[in-house]
Design an enzyme around this catalytic site. Sequence first.
Site, PDB file in Angstrom:
ATOM      1  N   ARG A   1      -2.025  -6.335  -8.267  1.00  0.00           N
ATOM      2  CA  ARG A   1      -1.202  -6.648  -8.265  1.00  0.00           C
ATOM      3  C   ARG A   1      -0.888  -8.080  -9.044  1.00  0.00           C
ATOM      4  O   ARG A   1       0.040  -8.791  -9.708  1.00  0.00           O
ATOM      5  CB  ARG A   1      -1.163  -7.972  -6.909  1.00  0.00           C
ATOM      6  CG  ARG A   1      -0.459  -6.616  -6.219  1.00  0.00           C
ATOM      7  CD  ARG A   1      -1.239  -7.336  -4.449  1.00  0.00           C
ATOM      8  NE  ARG A   1      -2.527  -7.238  -4.777  1.00  0.00           N
ATOM      9  CZ  ARG A   1      -3.248  -7.385  -3.523  1.00  0.00           C
ATOM     10  NH1 ARG A   1      -2.582  -7.712  -2.509  1.00  0.00           N
ATOM     11  NH2 ARG A   1      -4.698  -7.575  -3.893  1.00  0.00           N
TER      12      ARG A   1
ATOM     13  N   LYS B   1     -17.400  -6.332   5.177  1.00  0.00           N
ATOM     14  CA  LYS B   1     -15.858  -7.338   5.477  1.00  0.00           C
ATOM     15  C   LYS B   1     -15.384  -7.273   7.180  1.00  0.00           C
ATOM     16  O   LYS B   1     -16.002  -6.142   8.364  1.00  0.00           O
ATOM     17  CB  LYS B   1     -14.574  -5.996   5.579  1.00  0.00           C
ATOM     18  CG  LYS B   1     -14.209  -6.654   3.709  1.00  0.00           C
ATOM     19  CD  LYS B   1     -13.147  -6.529   3.726  1.00  0.00           C
ATOM     20  CE  LYS B   1     -12.903  -6.742   1.973  1.00  0.00           C
ATOM     21  NZ  LYS B   1     -11.823  -5.946   1.380  1.00  0.00           N
TER      22      LYS B   1
ATOM     23  N   HIS C   1       0.828  -1.337   0.287  1.00  0.00           N
ATOM     24  CA  HIS C   1      -0.170   0.103  -0.044  1.00  0.00           C
ATOM     25  C   HIS C   1       1.089   1.177   0.378  1.00  0.00           C
ATOM     26  O   HIS C   1       0.418   2.014  -0.705  1.00  0.00           O
ATOM     27  CB  HIS C   1      -1.048  -0.078   1.376  1.00  0.00           C
ATOM     28  CG  HIS C   1      -2.102  -1.080   2.082  1.00  0.00           C
ATOM     29  ND1 HIS C   1      -1.975  -1.653   2.365  1.00  0.00           N
ATOM     30  CD2 HIS C   1      -3.086  -1.407   0.754  1.00  0.00           C
ATOM     31  CE1 HIS C   1      -2.640  -2.679   2.708  1.00  0.00           C
ATOM     32  NE2 HIS C   1      -3.577  -2.244   0.999  1.00  0.00           N
TER      33      HIS C   1
ATOM     34  N   SER D   1      -3.159  -8.335   2.862  1.00  0.00           N
ATOM     35  CA  SER D   1      -3.233  -7.753   3.731  1.00  0.00           C
ATOM     36  C   SER D   1      -4.115  -9.406   4.037  1.00  0.00           C
ATOM     37  O   SER D   1      -3.702  -9.795   5.722  1.00  0.00           O
ATOM     38  CB  SER D   1      -4.048  -6.847   3.820  1.00  0.00           C
ATOM     39  OG  SER D   1      -3.816  -5.855   3.618  1.00  0.00           O
TER      40      SER D   1
HETATM   41  P1  ADP Z   1      -9.955  -3.517  -0.723  1.00  0.00           P
HETATM   42  O1  ADP Z   1     -10.623  -3.900   0.737  1.00  0.00           O
HETATM   43  O2  ADP Z   1     -10.234  -2.061  -0.873  1.00  0.00           O
HETATM   44  O3  ADP Z   1      -9.410  -4.349  -1.433  1.00  0.00           O
HETATM   45  P2  ADP Z   1      -7.116  -3.234   0.659  1.00  0.00           P
HETATM   46  O4  ADP Z   1      -6.488  -2.915   1.819  1.00  0.00           O
HETATM   47  O5  ADP Z   1      -7.033  -4.666   0.357  1.00  0.00           O
HETATM   48  O6  ADP Z   1      -8.763  -2.989   0.193  1.00  0.00           O
HETATM   49  O7  ADP Z   1      -6.957  -2.810  -1.022  1.00  0.00           O
HETATM   50  C1  ADP Z   1      -6.569  -1.372  -1.204  1.00  0.00           C
HETATM   51  C2  ADP Z   1      -5.845  -1.228  -2.715  1.00  0.00           C
HETATM   52  O8  ADP Z   1      -4.631  -1.584  -2.488  1.00  0.00           O
HETATM   53  C3  ADP Z   1      -6.349  -2.575  -3.766  1.00  0.00           C
HETATM   54  O9  ADP Z   1      -6.702  -1.379  -4.712  1.00  0.00           O
HETATM   55  C4  ADP Z   1      -5.101  -3.326  -3.714  1.00  0.00           C
HETATM   56  O10 ADP Z   1      -5.179  -3.938  -5.259  1.00  0.00           O
HETATM   57  C5  ADP Z   1      -3.997  -2.473  -3.283  1.00  0.00           C
HETATM   58  N1  ADP Z   1      -3.198  -3.774  -2.752  1.00  0.00           N
HETATM   59  C6  ADP Z   1      -2.963  -4.570  -2.112  1.00  0.00           C
HETATM   60  N2  ADP Z   1      -1.803  -4.682  -1.871  1.00  0.00           N
HETATM   61  C7  ADP Z   1      -0.781  -4.258  -2.497  1.00  0.00           C
HETATM   62  C8  ADP Z   1       0.341  -4.911  -3.527  1.00  0.00           C
HETATM   63  N3  ADP Z   1       1.341  -5.119  -2.653  1.00  0.00           N
HETATM   64  N4  ADP Z   1       0.395  -4.132  -3.731  1.00  0.00           N
HETATM   65  C9  ADP Z   1       0.460  -3.255  -4.223  1.00  0.00           C
HETATM   66  N5  ADP Z   1      -1.208  -2.837  -4.288  1.00  0.00           N
HETATM   67  C10 ADP Z   1      -2.118  -3.209  -3.377  1.00  0.00           C
END
Ligand code: ADP
Length: 161
Positions: A91, A42, A18, A129
Amino acid sequence: MSHIAVFPGTFDPLSLGHVDIVKRALHLFDTIYLAIGTNMNKHPMFSLDLRLRWLKTVFKDYDQVRIDTYHGLTVDFCKEKNAAYILRGLRNTIDFEYEKTIAQLNNKLNPFIETVFIMCNPAYHAINSSAIRDILINRGDASAFLPPEVAMDIQKSVESH
Ligand code: ADP
């Protein structure tokens, strides 16, 4: 015209993946709102207060970054903040398919808001995550995937239990 983006996410927890997306997007936008949506279907592992604190701590030296929460539609939050862009990270093809649908829906809801994707840094490709939460639930060390401030906080809470 100032370019304002909203990066919506759960950040449960905030990962290096992130952080990388936000830092790279700083060159594209004048202001980026890191916004935790509170009505998602969630059940986060970490409290909203903790997730907000991590975002605030990690980005405390970045004037362009604002931290917020919202309830309701992401496009409505964007409108409230005058943001014409939604920022998301990609990703792999699974992310792509999922994000494509959401981006198209959001564009239908508000055609003035574009979703901008930044391709994941290969170094953070494997970071997600939910895998981090699995490692933590099983008492593993996830610090290689976390900003140091977040890793330290989690370590402290493990030690006090
Ligand atoms: P959500 O529940 O909205 O998917 P997340 O916190 O899981 O929220 O993810 C938010 C954003 O960050 C998403 O666009 C996800 O694809 C991106 N993201 C999560 N992990 C990574 C990573 N390792 N590299 C790049 N982008 C990421």
